[in-house]
Design a protein around this motif. Structure first.
Motif, PDB file in Angstrom:
ATOM      1  N   LYS A  33      -5.748  83.958  32.660  1.00  0.00           N
ATOM      2  CA  LYS A  33      -6.767  85.114  33.103  1.00  0.00           C
ATOM      3  C   LYS A  33      -6.668  85.366  34.488  1.00  0.00           C
ATOM      4  CE  LYS A  33     -10.019  85.032  29.482  1.00  0.00           C
ATOM      5  NZ  LYS A  33     -11.600  84.856  28.987  1.00  0.00           N
ATOM      6  N   ASP A  34      -6.366  83.971  35.294  1.00  0.00           N
ATOM      7  CA  ASP A  34      -6.169  84.099  36.753  1.00  0.00           C
ATOM      8  C   ASP A  34      -4.862  84.355  37.288  1.00  0.00           C
ATOM      9  OD1 ASP A  34      -4.938  81.844  36.414  1.00  0.00           O
ATOM     10  OD2 ASP A  34      -6.392  80.411  37.317  1.00  0.00           O
ATOM     11  N   GLY A  35      -3.994  84.626  36.261  1.00  0.00           N
ATOM     12  CA  GLY A  35      -2.605  85.031  36.654  1.00  0.00           C
ATOM     13  C   GLY A  35      -1.524  83.911  36.512  1.00  0.00           C
ATOM     14  N   LEU A  36      -1.790  82.625  36.485  1.00  0.00           N
ATOM     15  CA  LEU A  36      -0.982  81.645  36.496  1.00  0.00           C
ATOM     16  C   LEU A  36      -0.071  81.651  35.112  1.00  0.00           C
ATOM     17  CD1 LEU A  36      -0.167  78.659  37.695  1.00  0.00           C
ATOM     18  CD2 LEU A  36      -1.639  77.709  36.264  1.00  0.00           C
ATOM     19  N   ALA A  37       1.040  81.607  35.312  1.00  0.00           N
ATOM     20  CA  ALA A  37       1.898  81.625  34.149  1.00  0.00           C
ATOM     21  C   ALA A  37       1.780  80.378  33.295  1.00  0.00           C
ATOM     22  CB  ALA A  37       3.597  81.561  34.944  1.00  0.00           C
ATOM     23  N   MET A  38       1.880  80.576  31.945  1.00  0.00           N
ATOM     24  CA  MET A  38       1.672  79.552  31.047  1.00  0.00           C
ATOM     25  C   MET A  38       2.846  78.700  30.953  1.00  0.00           C
ATOM     26  SD  MET A  38      -0.293  81.288  27.701  1.00  0.00           S
ATOM     27  CE  MET A  38      -1.974  81.808  27.816  1.00  0.00           C
ATOM     28  N   SER A  39       2.398  77.432  30.916  1.00  0.00           N
ATOM     29  CA  SER A  39       3.755  76.283  30.927  1.00  0.00           C
ATOM     30  C   SER A  39       3.041  75.077  30.460  1.00  0.00           C
ATOM     31  CB  SER A  39       3.923  76.106  32.502  1.00  0.00           C
ATOM     32  OG  SER A  39       4.904  75.001  32.447  1.00  0.00           O
ATOM     33  N   SER A  40       3.908  74.191  29.505  1.00  0.00           N
ATOM     34  CA  SER A  40       3.611  73.035  29.071  1.00  0.00           C
ATOM     35  C   SER A  40       3.186  72.260  29.960  1.00  0.00           C
ATOM     36  CB  SER A  40       4.623  72.571  28.263  1.00  0.00           C
ATOM     37  OG  SER A  40       4.961  73.376  27.281  1.00  0.00           O
ATOM     38  N   ARG A  41       3.549  72.208  31.176  1.00  0.00           N
ATOM     39  CA  ARG A  41       3.451  71.257  32.418  1.00  0.00           C
ATOM     40  C   ARG A  41       1.988  71.662  33.114  1.00  0.00           C
ATOM     41  NH1 ARG A  41       9.233  71.364  33.158  1.00  0.00           N
ATOM     42  NH2 ARG A  41      10.021  69.302  32.958  1.00  0.00           N
ATOM     43  N   ASN A  42       1.530  72.750  32.924  1.00  0.00           N
ATOM     44  CA  ASN A  42       0.235  72.975  33.335  1.00  0.00           C
ATOM     45  C   ASN A  42      -0.898  71.980  33.027  1.00  0.00           C
ATOM     46  OD1 ASN A  42       1.037  75.254  34.554  1.00  0.00           O
ATOM     47  ND2 ASN A  42      -0.009  76.774  33.300  1.00  0.00           N
ATOM     48  N   ARG A  43      -0.783  71.519  31.681  1.00  0.00           N
ATOM     49  CA  ARG A  43      -1.841  70.425  31.442  1.00  0.00           C
ATOM     50  C   ARG A  43      -1.729  69.160  32.249  1.00  0.00           C
ATOM     51  NH1 ARG A  43      -0.085  69.629  25.307  1.00  0.00           N
ATOM     52  NH2 ARG A  43       0.436  71.800  25.407  1.00  0.00           N
ATOM     53  N   TYR A  44      -0.787  69.055  32.987  1.00  0.00           N
ATOM     54  CA  TYR A  44      -0.774  67.818  34.047  1.00  0.00           C
ATOM     55  C   TYR A  44      -1.835  68.130  35.214  1.00  0.00           C
ATOM     56  CZ  TYR A  44       4.087  66.592  32.451  1.00  0.00           C
ATOM     57  OH  TYR A  44       5.220  66.358  31.767  1.00  0.00           O
ATOM     58  N   LEU A  45      -2.399  69.423  35.267  1.00  0.00           N
ATOM     59  CA  LEU A  45      -3.209  69.812  36.566  1.00  0.00           C
ATOM     60  C   LEU A  45      -4.450  69.331  36.269  1.00  0.00           C
ATOM     61  CD1 LEU A  45      -1.759  73.441  37.033  1.00  0.00           C
ATOM     62  CD2 LEU A  45      -1.326  71.266  38.303  1.00  0.00           C
ATOM     63  N   ASP A  46      -5.425  68.737  37.181  1.00  0.00           N
ATOM     64  CA  ASP A  46      -6.890  68.421  36.990  1.00  0.00           C
ATOM     65  C   ASP A  46      -7.509  69.591  37.221  1.00  0.00           C
ATOM     66  OD1 ASP A  46      -6.727  68.363  39.760  1.00  0.00           O
ATOM     67  OD2 ASP A  46      -6.781  66.322  39.747  1.00  0.00           O
ATOM     68  N   ALA A  47      -8.673  69.527  37.228  1.00  0.00           N
ATOM     69  CA  ALA A  47      -9.485  70.999  37.374  1.00  0.00           C
ATOM     70  C   ALA A  47      -9.144  71.462  38.765  1.00  0.00           C
ATOM     71  CB  ALA A  47     -11.106  70.721  37.223  1.00  0.00           C
ATOM     72  N   ASP A  48      -9.273  70.546  39.852  1.00  0.00           N
ATOM     73  CA  ASP A  48      -9.239  71.071  41.320  1.00  0.00           C
ATOM     74  C   ASP A  48      -7.785  71.436  41.275  1.00  0.00           C
ATOM     75  OD1 ASP A  48     -11.636  70.142  42.047  1.00  0.00           O
ATOM     76  OD2 ASP A  48     -11.103  68.479  42.706  1.00  0.00           O
ATOM     77  N   ALA A  49      -6.718  70.914  40.972  1.00  0.00           N
ATOM     78  CA  ALA A  49      -5.311  71.257  41.084  1.00  0.00           C
ATOM     79  C   ALA A  49      -5.169  72.608  40.135  1.00  0.00           C
ATOM     80  CB  ALA A  49      -4.550  70.410  40.688  1.00  0.00           C
ATOM     81  N   ARG A  50      -6.030  72.877  39.077  1.00  0.00           N
ATOM     82  CA  ARG A  50      -5.590  73.811  38.285  1.00  0.00           C
ATOM     83  C   ARG A  50      -6.058  75.166  39.046  1.00  0.00           C
ATOM     84  NH1 ARG A  50      -5.289  78.141  36.875  1.00  0.00           N
ATOM     85  NH2 ARG A  50      -5.198  78.895  34.758  1.00  0.00           N
ATOM     86  N   ARG A  51      -7.216  74.977  39.707  1.00  0.00           N
ATOM     87  CA  ARG A  51      -7.832  76.186  40.612  1.00  0.00           C
ATOM     88  C   ARG A  51      -6.913  76.471  41.831  1.00  0.00           C
ATOM     89  NH1 ARG A  51     -12.486  73.670  39.373  1.00  0.00           N
ATOM     90  NH2 ARG A  51     -12.636  72.314  41.128  1.00  0.00           N
ATOM     91  N   THR A  52      -6.171  75.487  42.123  1.00  0.00           N
ATOM     92  CA  THR A  52      -5.258  75.878  43.717  1.00  0.00           C
ATOM     93  C   THR A  52      -4.148  76.494  43.001  1.00  0.00           C
ATOM     94  OG1 THR A  52      -6.161  73.963  44.544  1.00  0.00           O
ATOM     95  CG2 THR A  52      -3.943  74.673  45.355  1.00  0.00           C
ATOM     96  N   ALA A  53      -3.585  76.106  41.559  1.00  0.00           N
ATOM     97  CA  ALA A  53      -2.352  76.673  40.966  1.00  0.00           C
ATOM     98  C   ALA A  53      -2.247  78.158  40.898  1.00  0.00           C
ATOM     99  CB  ALA A  53      -2.092  75.965  40.013  1.00  0.00           C
ATOM    100  N   ALA A  54      -3.291  78.873  40.892  1.00  0.00           N
ATOM    101  CA  ALA A  54      -3.504  80.253  40.829  1.00  0.00           C
ATOM    102  C   ALA A  54      -3.108  80.701  42.045  1.00  0.00           C
ATOM    103  CB  ALA A  54      -4.920  80.401  40.310  1.00  0.00           C
ATOM    104  N   LEU A  55      -2.833  80.004  43.009  1.00  0.00           N
ATOM    105  CA  LEU A  55      -2.270  80.567  44.285  1.00  0.00           C
ATOM    106  C   LEU A  55      -0.936  81.086  44.108  1.00  0.00           C
ATOM    107  CD1 LEU A  55      -2.764  81.340  47.313  1.00  0.00           C
ATOM    108  CD2 LEU A  55      -2.372  79.157  48.001  1.00  0.00           C
ATOM    109  N   VAL A  56      -0.191  80.683  43.456  1.00  0.00           N
ATOM    110  CA  VAL A  56       1.192  80.832  43.311  1.00  0.00           C
ATOM    111  C   VAL A  56       1.365  82.271  42.829  1.00  0.00           C
ATOM    112  CG1 VAL A  56       3.385  80.652  42.059  1.00  0.00           C
ATOM    113  CG2 VAL A  56       1.564  78.453  42.696  1.00  0.00           C
TER     114      VAL A  56
END
Length: 289
Positions: free
Chosen positions: A182-205
């Motif tokens: 929903k925030d635009g981050l491309a779905m990837s199997s590796r996204n599950r490595y991200l903790d909550a804070d990193a997941r929010r930051t990842a949406a910047l890509v």
């Protein structure tokens, strides 16, 4: 729910493919490394539009990982994968052990150039040789009419299209659009490595990509736009491998006087998680600056 048939050997898969062809069915192959998500499932649905018999391969390919990369940690959940594929009515799943793909004495590799040069290859020189070899083996094992790959791995898609043409492998390579959260981050199997804070930051890509495209559309100089985007990612804690504008087909540097479309591609690490993404860029009528 009746699940798909599981093939562990090339012989088993070929037997199933031959039987389906004898019934007049077209064959589609969707190669994956498992840990399936909606992005993968969208490729399976696209495959179904082109074929009456769909095979999904699940194989975490060791030859595309460097010793320092995450082969051992790469997410694996075959039970969940099979449940998802059963829900889509997939006929077969090719899940070979490593020794089936790379038997003792295996001594062959597919070497690729062209769109494989630069971008991912700059930091992962081993990667596309491993991808090209395993995908060639999968295509020759199943000989599908069509094979579907995601545009999220855009350079990989270009490389596969190139070597399939070069080697006269009789298969139509289709690209499936990137599926996003929903925030635009491309779905990837590796996204599950991200903790909550990193997941929010990842949406910047994807935000950086979208904003860069808007600036390019407005006629700003490409070098300035790319430098600003790189700096913004770095300030947020990313280690940026590249943010580049390339020809959409060849992945060569964009010709300012050319007429073809372009692709904006990015790879950046956030902690230990490496994220890649890309977006299409329409060529401004005044050309690139």
């Amino acid at each position: 729910m009746i699940g798909p048939k599981i093939y562990e050997t090339v012989a088993e898969m070929r037997q199933a493919v031959d039987a389906a062809r004898a019934q007049g069915k077209r064959i589609a192959l969707v190669p994956t490394m498992g840990a399936l998500h909606e992005g993968h499932l969208s490729l399976v649905r696209a495959a179904r539009e082109h074929a009456g018999h769909v095979i999904v391969s699940i194989f975490v390919n060791p030859t595309q990982f460097a010793p320092t990369e995450d082969f051992d940690a790469y997410p694996r959940d075959s039970e969940a994968d099979l449940r998802l594929l059963a829900g889509l009515g997939v006929e077969g799943v090719f899940m070979p052990p490593a020794e089936e793909v790379y038997p003792q004495g295996f001594a062959t590799a597919v070497s690729v150039g062209g769109p494989a040069e630069g971008l991912e290859s700059a930091t992962r020189p081993h990667f596309f040789g491993g991808v090209a070899t395993v995908v060639t083996k999968l295509l020759l094992a199943a000989l599908p009419d069509v094979a579907v790959f995601g545009e999220k791995d855009y350079q990989q898609l270009c490389v596969i299209r190139r070597f399939v043409r070069d080697l006269d492998i009789p298969v139509n390579i289709l690209g499936g659009p990137t599926v996003r959260e929903k925030d635009g981050l491309a779905m990837s199997s590796r996204n599950r490595y991200l903790d909550a804070d990193a997941r929010r930051t990842a949406a910047l890509v994807p935000q950086v990509l979208s904003e860069a495209i808007d600036r390019l559309d407005a006629g700003e100089e490409a070098s300035t736009v790319l430098a600003d985007g790189t700096a913004r990612l770095a300030e947020a804690g990313f280690s940026v491998d590249y943010l580049e504008l390339r020809d959409a087909e060849t992945l060569a540097p964009v010709d300012p006087n050319g007429t073809s479309a372009a692709r904006l591609l990015v790879a950046a690490k956030l902690g230990k998680t490496r994220l890649i993404d890309n977006m299409n860029v329409a060529r401004p009528t005044a050309g690139w600056r």
